[in-house]
Design a protein around this motif. Structure first.
Motif, PDB file in Angstrom:
ATOM      1  N   PHE A   7      10.635  64.144   9.884  1.00 12.02           N
ATOM      2  CA  PHE A   7      10.520  63.887   8.454  1.00 12.02           C
ATOM      3  C   PHE A   7       9.857  65.099   7.808  1.00 12.02           C
ATOM      4  N   PHE A   8      10.397  65.529   6.672  1.00  7.77           N
ATOM      5  CA  PHE A   8       9.844  66.655   5.944  1.00  7.77           C
ATOM      6  C   PHE A   8       9.440  66.200   4.548  1.00  7.77           C
ATOM      7  N   ALA A   9       8.305  66.709   4.063  1.00  4.66           N
ATOM      8  CA  ALA A   9       7.871  66.403   2.708  1.00  4.66           C
ATOM      9  C   ALA A   9       7.100  67.600   2.159  1.00  4.66           C
ATOM     10  N   ASN A  10       7.109  67.736   0.848  1.00  3.24           N
ATOM     11  CA  ASN A  10       6.398  68.839   0.210  1.00  3.24           C
ATOM     12  C   ASN A  10       4.897  68.591   0.103  1.00  3.24           C
ATOM     13  N   ASN A  11       4.512  67.311  -0.004  1.00  5.27           N
ATOM     14  CA  ASN A  11       3.092  66.997  -0.121  1.00  5.27           C
ATOM     15  C   ASN A  11       2.791  65.674   0.575  1.00  5.27           C
ATOM     16  N   ALA A  18       3.693  59.917   2.496  1.00  5.33           N
ATOM     17  CA  ALA A  18       3.175  58.553   2.512  1.00  5.33           C
ATOM     18  C   ALA A  18       4.225  57.561   2.013  1.00  5.33           C
ATOM     19  N   LEU A  19       5.072  57.987   1.085  1.00  8.13           N
ATOM     20  CA  LEU A  19       6.135  57.109   0.606  1.00  8.13           C
ATOM     21  C   LEU A  19       7.179  56.847   1.691  1.00  8.13           C
ATOM     22  N   MET A  20       7.456  57.854   2.507  1.00  5.55           N
ATOM     23  CA  MET A  20       8.462  57.701   3.565  1.00  5.55           C
ATOM     24  C   MET A  20       7.912  56.943   4.766  1.00  5.55           C
TER      25      MET A  20
END
Length: 74
Positions: free
Chosen positions: A16-20, A25-27
């Motif tokens: 999983f990749f996220a910018n912040n 936390a949403l994913m």
């Protein structure tokens, strides 16, 4: 960029990749829980630090007060 790797029981690897941290936390709900625990720990540490600083200040002022009394001869 934040990356979280999860290995499923069958051996499949998911990333999983996220910018912040908020997006991560949403994913991933478990990431949100970990994030909340870290924030709570940080807040507790901050409160403890402030409490220690206040205690040190009170001790210092008490020592000054005692020194003044000794200097006056009481």
């Amino acid at each position: 960029m934040i990356t979280k790797r999860i290995t499923l029981p069958d051996g499949t690897l998911i990333e999983f990749f996220a910018n912040n941290t908020e997006e991560m936390a949403l994913m991933l709900p478990e990431y949100a829980e970990t994030l909340a625990q870290k924030q709570a720990a940080r807040l507790q540490q901050l409160k403890e630090t402030q409490r220690n600083q206040q205690k040190a200040r009170r001790k210092r002022l008490q020592r000054q007060k005692l020194a003044r009394r000794k200097a006056r001869g009481k």
